[in-house]
Write a protein that holds these residues in place. Structure first.
Motif, mmCIF file in Angstrom:
data_model
loop_
_atom_site.group_PDB
_atom_site.id
_atom_site.type_symbol
_atom_site.label_atom_id
_atom_site.label_comp_id
_atom_site.label_asym_id
_atom_site.label_seq_id
_atom_site.Cartn_x
_atom_site.Cartn_y
_atom_site.Cartn_z
ATOM 1 N N LEU A 9 0.911 -1.146 -0.011
ATOM 2 C CA LEU A 9 -0.133 0.068 0.136
ATOM 3 C C LEU A 9 0.863 1.329 0.096
ATOM 4 C CD1 LEU A 9 -2.709 -1.221 2.613
ATOM 5 C CD2 LEU A 9 -2.893 -0.752 0.071
ATOM 6 N N GLU A 10 2.240 1.355 0.676
ATOM 7 C CA GLU A 10 2.875 2.452 0.903
ATOM 8 C C GLU A 10 3.765 2.680 -0.527
ATOM 9 O OE1 GLU A 10 5.226 2.263 4.529
ATOM 10 O OE2 GLU A 10 3.341 2.029 5.649
ATOM 11 N N THR A 11 3.973 1.570 -1.345
ATOM 12 C CA THR A 11 4.364 1.783 -2.459
ATOM 13 C C THR A 11 3.540 2.112 -3.691
ATOM 14 O OG1 THR A 11 6.100 0.329 -1.782
ATOM 15 C CG2 THR A 11 6.069 0.492 -4.358
ATOM 16 N N ARG A 12 2.541 1.319 -3.568
ATOM 17 C CA ARG A 12 1.351 1.420 -4.653
ATOM 18 C C ARG A 12 0.340 2.426 -4.574
ATOM 19 N NH1 ARG A 12 1.873 -3.276 -7.438
ATOM 20 N NH2 ARG A 12 0.777 -2.863 -9.142
ATOM 21 N N TYR A 13 0.169 3.330 -3.682
ATOM 22 C CA TYR A 13 -0.570 4.249 -3.055
ATOM 23 C C TYR A 13 -1.393 5.088 -4.154
ATOM 24 C CZ TYR A 13 2.830 7.712 -3.062
ATOM 25 O OH TYR A 13 3.724 8.808 -3.482
ATOM 26 N N ALA A 14 -0.671 5.271 -5.400
ATOM 27 C CA ALA A 14 -1.374 6.120 -6.278
ATOM 28 C C ALA A 14 -1.870 5.385 -7.377
ATOM 29 C CB ALA A 14 0.082 6.818 -6.826
ATOM 30 N N GLU A 15 -2.024 4.223 -7.077
ATOM 31 C CA GLU A 15 -2.758 3.380 -8.214
ATOM 32 C C GLU A 15 -4.026 2.922 -7.650
ATOM 33 O OE1 GLU A 15 -0.403 -0.164 -9.097
ATOM 34 O OE2 GLU A 15 1.370 1.263 -9.204
ATOM 35 N N PRO A 16 -5.299 2.696 -8.539
ATOM 36 C CA PRO A 16 -6.264 2.034 -8.064
ATOM 37 C C PRO A 16 -6.053 0.674 -7.498
ATOM 38 C CG PRO A 16 -6.749 2.842 -10.304
ATOM 39 C CD PRO A 16 -5.140 2.784 -9.833
ATOM 40 N N LEU A 17 -6.301 0.529 -6.171
ATOM 41 C CA LEU A 17 -6.049 -0.508 -5.287
ATOM 42 C C LEU A 17 -7.527 -0.987 -4.826
ATOM 43 C CD1 LEU A 17 -2.858 0.615 -3.486
ATOM 44 C CD2 LEU A 17 -3.237 -0.735 -5.459
ATOM 45 N N SER A 18 -7.358 -2.427 -4.381
ATOM 46 C CA SER A 18 -8.510 -3.071 -3.906
ATOM 47 C C SER A 18 -8.383 -4.135 -2.840
ATOM 48 C CB SER A 18 -9.683 -3.703 -5.166
ATOM 49 O OG SER A 18 -8.698 -4.937 -5.616
ATOM 50 N N ALA A 19 -9.328 -4.392 -2.028
ATOM 51 C CA ALA A 19 -9.175 -5.523 -1.098
ATOM 52 C C ALA A 19 -8.849 -6.647 -1.704
ATOM 53 C CB ALA A 19 -10.214 -5.374 -0.130
ATOM 54 N N LYS A 20 -9.478 -6.936 -2.830
ATOM 55 C CA LYS A 20 -9.181 -7.991 -3.634
ATOM 56 C C LYS A 20 -7.862 -8.333 -3.998
ATOM 57 C CE LYS A 20 -11.473 -10.725 -7.382
ATOM 58 N NZ LYS A 20 -12.341 -10.763 -8.571
ATOM 59 N N GLU A 21 -7.354 -7.279 -4.784
ATOM 60 C CA GLU A 21 -6.013 -7.401 -5.293
ATOM 61 C C GLU A 21 -4.866 -7.723 -4.157
ATOM 62 O OE1 GLU A 21 -3.226 -4.766 -8.248
ATOM 63 O OE2 GLU A 21 -5.120 -3.754 -7.282
ATOM 64 N N ALA A 22 -5.105 -6.771 -3.024
ATOM 65 C CA ALA A 22 -4.352 -6.910 -1.948
ATOM 66 C C ALA A 22 -4.130 -8.506 -1.355
ATOM 67 C CB ALA A 22 -4.729 -6.079 -0.830
ATOM 68 N N ALA A 23 -5.451 -9.100 -1.163
ATOM 69 C CA ALA A 23 -5.732 -10.348 -0.720
ATOM 70 C C ALA A 23 -5.060 -11.471 -1.379
ATOM 71 C CB ALA A 23 -7.152 -10.847 -0.479
ATOM 72 N N LYS A 24 -5.245 -11.146 -2.908
ATOM 73 C CA LYS A 24 -4.448 -12.070 -3.918
ATOM 74 C C LYS A 24 -2.971 -12.089 -3.709
ATOM 75 C CE LYS A 24 -4.329 -13.124 -8.855
ATOM 76 N NZ LYS A 24 -4.857 -12.758 -10.123
ATOM 77 N N ARG A 25 -2.434 -10.919 -3.320
ATOM 78 C CA ARG A 25 -0.936 -10.882 -3.302
ATOM 79 C C ARG A 25 -0.311 -11.899 -1.892
ATOM 80 N NH1 ARG A 25 2.259 -7.421 -5.481
ATOM 81 N NH2 ARG A 25 3.658 -7.525 -3.853
ATOM 82 N N VAL A 26 -1.427 -11.850 -0.982
ATOM 83 C CA VAL A 26 -0.757 -12.715 0.204
ATOM 84 C C VAL A 26 -1.598 -14.097 0.460
ATOM 85 C CG1 VAL A 26 0.028 -10.863 1.577
ATOM 86 C CG2 VAL A 26 -2.476 -11.289 1.619
ATOM 87 N N HIS A 27 -2.395 -14.361 -0.757
ATOM 88 C CA HIS A 27 -3.045 -15.913 -1.003
ATOM 89 C C HIS A 27 -4.169 -15.897 0.266
ATOM 90 C CE1 HIS A 27 0.280 -16.572 -3.754
ATOM 91 N NE2 HIS A 27 0.965 -16.362 -2.940
ATOM 92 N N MET A 28 -4.951 -15.131 0.422
ATOM 93 C CA MET A 28 -6.055 -15.219 1.475
ATOM 94 C C MET A 28 -7.121 -14.535 0.827
ATOM 95 S SD MET A 28 -5.001 -12.914 4.552
ATOM 96 C CE MET A 28 -3.407 -13.791 4.859
ATOM 97 N N SER A 29 -8.110 -14.950 1.417
ATOM 98 C CA SER A 29 -9.654 -14.090 1.061
ATOM 99 C C SER A 29 -9.573 -12.775 1.595
ATOM 100 C CB SER A 29 -10.719 -14.795 1.513
ATOM 101 O OG SER A 29 -11.011 -14.801 2.837
ATOM 102 N N PRO A 30 -10.414 -11.880 0.750
ATOM 103 C CA PRO A 30 -10.538 -10.312 1.109
ATOM 104 C C PRO A 30 -11.069 -10.305 2.564
ATOM 105 C CG PRO A 30 -11.180 -10.452 -1.131
ATOM 106 C CD PRO A 30 -10.932 -12.186 -0.656
ATOM 107 N N ARG A 31 -12.105 -11.020 2.702
ATOM 108 C CA ARG A 31 -12.652 -11.119 4.070
ATOM 109 C C ARG A 31 -11.650 -11.232 5.199
ATOM 110 N NH1 ARG A 31 -17.895 -14.464 6.211
ATOM 111 N NH2 ARG A 31 -18.026 -13.719 8.310
ATOM 112 N N ASN A 32 -10.770 -12.536 5.081
ATOM 113 C CA ASN A 32 -9.851 -12.810 5.967
ATOM 114 C C ASN A 32 -8.591 -11.921 6.183
ATOM 115 O OD1 ASN A 32 -8.560 -14.386 8.025
ATOM 116 N ND2 ASN A 32 -7.171 -15.560 6.456
ATOM 117 N N LEU A 33 -8.278 -11.180 5.015
ATOM 118 C CA LEU A 33 -7.412 -10.225 5.058
ATOM 119 C C LEU A 33 -7.835 -8.802 5.690
ATOM 120 C CD1 LEU A 33 -4.705 -8.624 4.350
ATOM 121 C CD2 LEU A 33 -5.742 -8.040 2.124
ATOM 122 N N ARG A 34 -9.205 -8.502 5.446
ATOM 123 C CA ARG A 34 -9.798 -7.482 6.246
ATOM 124 C C ARG A 34 -9.652 -7.544 7.623
ATOM 125 N NH1 ARG A 34 -13.614 -7.752 2.243
ATOM 126 N NH2 ARG A 34 -13.571 -5.948 0.551
#
Length: 234
Positions: free
Chosen positions: A136-161
């Protein structure tokens, strides 16, 4: 107060030389303060650190690692952020942020540095959450989503949240907003760019949305913040 017992180097390894990027980490590890904790170092020193101090959870994936009052940094840029963090502890958060903004924002690649005010939020051991924080601190200028973040760490968006909130005390959106506004404050202080340009640089396509968020968090518009901040500095 008793001093921590030094961690003994692994058999067959000499003590560190007095030079090299890992020397400070070596000295800190010798005190025993890192034992049982995560510490970050440059990738070139990673194997050496692991061999000599196996009781420390060494990594080179994080630019900065925080354990209580101990901060370890992977490179010189991150070390500068850690030093500003020390200024904040000794003096004030306002002085630390001012030092950070004026000394780092001018450096090439400084916008990818870890944020000063989010360092305390790294004081946990949830590795996937730490990875998302750095992302998040590196890619903050881009359109980001919880789904994309969760995919990076191999978990569901709900679990990551859930885990992100437990580890940092912030939602993903709140954390991203803090990152974007902190970058915006630095740019307002260090450049003469138009507010609309700064809004775009920190991830907001609509300047009015950015201005409304800025006013909500700081009690004034970006333009007034710039004027008052520069007036105080002068």
């Amino acid at each position: 107060m008793r001093r921590p017992k030094p961690v003994q180097p692994a058999r067959g390894h000499r003590k560190a030389d007095a030079s090299g990027p890992w020397t400070a980490h070596n000295q800190l590890a010798e005190t025993g303060l890192l034992h049982g904790h995560t510490a970050t170092t440059h990738w070139a020193s990673l194997d050496r650190c692991r061999q000599q101090y196996p009781g420390v959870d060494w990594t080179s994936d994080l630019r900065i690692s925080v354990t209580g009052q101990i901060v370890t940094a992977r490179d010189m840029g991150a070390s500068a952020v850690a030093l500003c963090h020390g200024v904040g502890r000794a003096l004030s958060a306002a002085i630390a942020e001012r030092t950070y903004q004026y000394s780092l924002i001018q450096e090439p690649g400084s916008e990818a540095l870890p944020l000063l005010h989010t360092l305390p939020l790294r004081d946990h051991r949830d590795a996937p959450v730490l990875e998302v924080q750095e992302w998040l601190e590196t890619r903050y200028a881009e359109p980001l989503s919880a789904k994309e973040a969760a995919k990076r760490v191999h978990m569901s968006p709900r679990n990551l949240r859930r885990r992100f909130l437990e580890a940092t005390g912030r939602t993903l959106l709140a954390y991203l907003t803090e990152v974007r506004l902190a970058r915006a404050r630095a740019l307002l202080n260090s450049s003469d760019e138009a507010v609309s340009q700064i809004a775009h640089r920190v991830g907001y396509a609509d300047a009015s949305t950015f201005t409304a968020l800025f006013r909500k968090h700081h009690g004034q518009t970006p333009t007034l913040y710039r004027e008052s901040s520069r007036g105080a500095a002068g």
